[in-house]
Design an enzyme around this catalytic site. Structure first.
Site, PDB file in Angstrom:
ATOM      1  N   ASP A 103       7.532  -1.559   2.124  1.00  0.00           N
ATOM      2  CA  ASP A 103       7.653  -3.011   2.637  1.00  0.00           C
ATOM      3  C   ASP A 103       8.486  -4.154   2.835  1.00  0.00           C
ATOM      4  OD1 ASP A 103       5.646  -5.513   1.943  1.00  0.00           O
ATOM      5  OD2 ASP A 103       5.910  -5.886  -0.171  1.00  0.00           O
TER       6      ASP A 103
ATOM      7  N   HIS B 217       9.063  -5.162  12.139  1.00  0.00           N
ATOM      8  CA  HIS B 217       7.411  -3.977  12.536  1.00  0.00           C
ATOM      9  C   HIS B 217       8.678  -2.535  13.013  1.00  0.00           C
ATOM     10  CE1 HIS B 217       4.739  -5.593   9.968  1.00  0.00           C
ATOM     11  NE2 HIS B 217       4.032  -6.240  10.780  1.00  0.00           N
TER      12      HIS B 217
ATOM     13  N   LEU C  43       8.900  19.849   5.711  1.00  0.00           N
ATOM     14  CA  LEU C  43       7.805  18.928   4.317  1.00  0.00           C
ATOM     15  C   LEU C  43       6.504  18.544   5.056  1.00  0.00           C
ATOM     16  CD1 LEU C  43       8.620  16.473   3.123  1.00  0.00           C
ATOM     17  CD2 LEU C  43       9.666  15.629   5.342  1.00  0.00           C
TER      18      LEU C  43
HETATM   19  C1  IPE Z   1       1.325  -2.581   0.982  1.00  0.00           C
HETATM   20  O1  IPE Z   1       2.661  -3.810   1.041  1.00  0.00           O
HETATM   21  C2  IPE Z   1       1.127  -1.956   1.907  1.00  0.00           C
HETATM   22  C3  IPE Z   1       1.884  -1.627   3.214  1.00  0.00           C
HETATM   23  C4  IPE Z   1       2.658  -0.915   2.526  1.00  0.00           C
HETATM   24  C5  IPE Z   1       1.219  -1.223   4.143  1.00  0.00           C
HETATM   25  P1  IPE Z   1       1.630  -5.533   1.580  1.00  0.00           P
HETATM   26  O2  IPE Z   1       2.864  -5.992   2.164  1.00  0.00           O
HETATM   27  O3  IPE Z   1       0.365  -4.905   2.625  1.00  0.00           O
HETATM   28  O4  IPE Z   1       1.532  -5.930   0.189  1.00  0.00           O
HETATM   29  P2  IPE Z   1       0.532  -7.057  -0.658  1.00  0.00           P
HETATM   30  O5  IPE Z   1       0.541  -8.008   0.183  1.00  0.00           O
HETATM   31  O6  IPE Z   1       1.924  -7.616  -1.346  1.00  0.00           O
HETATM   32  O7  IPE Z   1       0.664  -6.934  -2.405  1.00  0.00           O
HETATM   33  C1  IPE Z   2       5.504  -4.194   5.436  1.00  0.00           C
HETATM   34  O1  IPE Z   2       5.729  -5.009   5.266  1.00  0.00           O
HETATM   35  C2  IPE Z   2       4.646  -2.958   6.778  1.00  0.00           C
HETATM   36  C3  IPE Z   2       3.038  -2.888   5.875  1.00  0.00           C
HETATM   37  C4  IPE Z   2       2.705  -4.030   5.498  1.00  0.00           C
HETATM   38  C5  IPE Z   2       2.266  -2.872   7.110  1.00  0.00           C
HETATM   39  P1  IPE Z   2       5.027  -6.394   5.942  1.00  0.00           P
HETATM   40  O2  IPE Z   2       4.617  -7.060   6.606  1.00  0.00           O
HETATM   41  O3  IPE Z   2       3.930  -6.005   4.673  1.00  0.00           O
HETATM   42  O4  IPE Z   2       6.213  -7.339   4.904  1.00  0.00           O
HETATM   43  P2  IPE Z   2       6.586  -8.773   3.793  1.00  0.00           P
HETATM   44  O5  IPE Z   2       6.162  -8.007   3.018  1.00  0.00           O
HETATM   45  O6  IPE Z   2       5.789  -9.787   5.156  1.00  0.00           O
HETATM   46  O7  IPE Z   2       8.098  -8.949   4.338  1.00  0.00           O
HETATM   47 MG    MG Z   3       4.337  -7.423   2.437  1.00  0.00          MG
END
Ligand code: IPE
Ligand code: IPE
Ligand code: MG
Length: 249
Positions: free
Chosen positions: A29, A46, A140
């Site tokens: 995240d 990303h 792995l």
């Molecule tokens: C969880 O992150 C999903 C992934 C890392 C793929 P999100 O950014 O989607 O989760 P929330 O919205 O903060 O709970």
């Molecule tokens: C995690 O990073 C990647 C996915 C959920 C695909 P985010 O896109 O959720 O990044 P934040 O949480 O908005 O910083």
């Molecule tokens: Mg996120």
């Protein structure tokens, strides 16, 4: 499991008896915030995040982890703007194109959980190909959670079990926790020993709801693109100091 000799020789950890988690799950995240901090579009976050994936996979191999589950796209992530979803799907296809050779070379066995059949054709075909080509590998196991939702997974398992009861293949009394676990996408693997979430968020966001019952949690303040091999090894060192009681004394 005890630490693999190779990891010890590489100086990854301090002692030969360090307990290495067999299965590590990661909620990757913070890509969007990483980009925002640099006034870049979210997609740049990303892209940077996909580089961190490679680093963590290498660190898991070095340390002797057996299973690494990576939350890459949740079933709720479809709610994001169309352009972001499209770029995530393109990145996934590109990642698989670029990395399948390395996956094979490193003896990694690639798997996926989630409703992957609902993914767009391009990433889905590349995913199926990489899974097929790496099926015989015994290093792995990397499990990508894609279009994954813990509640959907449990719902699908309940439906399948209900069908069996209806068809008289099973009695309701025969439904045990082991039977439920055997109907989840994760049926082949042990539950995670360690869950890492980056970017400081203190929630599980619908990830592996059944499987995390006794998993040790490790929240890193680092945003996913900044998460390095050393950060991953720090999490393993922290895990090695935990006392797991599973409800006992
Ligand atoms: C969880 O992150 C999903 C992934 C890392 C793929 P999100 O950014 O989607 O989760 P929330 O919205 O903060 O709970
Ligand atoms: C995690 O990073 C990647 C996915 C959920 C695909 P985010 O896109 O959720 O990044 P934040 O949480 O908005 O910083
Ligand atoms: Mg996120």
């Amino acid at each position: 499991m005890q630490l693999a000799g190779a990891a010890l020789n590489a100086g990854l950890v301090e002692s030969a008896t360090m307990r290495v988690p067999r299965h590590v799950a990661v909620i990757m995240d913070g890509n969007g915030r990483w980009a925002a901090q640099r006034s870049l579009p979210r997609v740049a976050g990303h892209e940077a995040g996909s580089r961190a994936v490679g680093e963590v996979v290498h660190a898991a191999i070095e340390a002797g982890v057996e299973f690494l589950t990576l939350y890459a796209f949740s079933a709720e992530n479809w709610k994001r703007p169309r352009a972001e979803v499209d770029s995530l799907m393109r990145l996934l296809a590109r990642f698989l194109d670029e990395r399948t050779g390395e996956i094979l070379e490193k003896n990694v066995c690639l798997k996926a959980i989630g409703r992957v059949w609902e993914l767009p054709e391009q990433p889905r075909e590349r995913l199926e190909r990489a899974i097929r080509m790496s099926a015989g590998n015994n290093g792995l196991t990397v499990i990508l959670a894609l279009n994954y939702s813990g509640r959907n997974e449990i719902t699908d398992a309940v439906r399948e079990i209900a069908r069996k009861v209806r068809d008289r293949e099973m009695e309701p009394e025969e439904i045990t926790p082991d039977v439920i676990a055997a109907h989840l996408d994760t049926r082949e693997w042990p539950d995670p020993d360690l869950l890492i979430r980056t970017s400081g968020e203190m929630r599980v966001s619908n990830f592996l709801l059944w499987q995390l019952s006794y998993t040790e949690l490790y929240i890193s303040p680092k945003l996913w693109p900044d998460f390095t091999r050393e950060d991953f090894l720090d999490a393993l060192r922290d895990y090695a100091r935990r006392e797991r009681r599973f409800g006992g004394v």
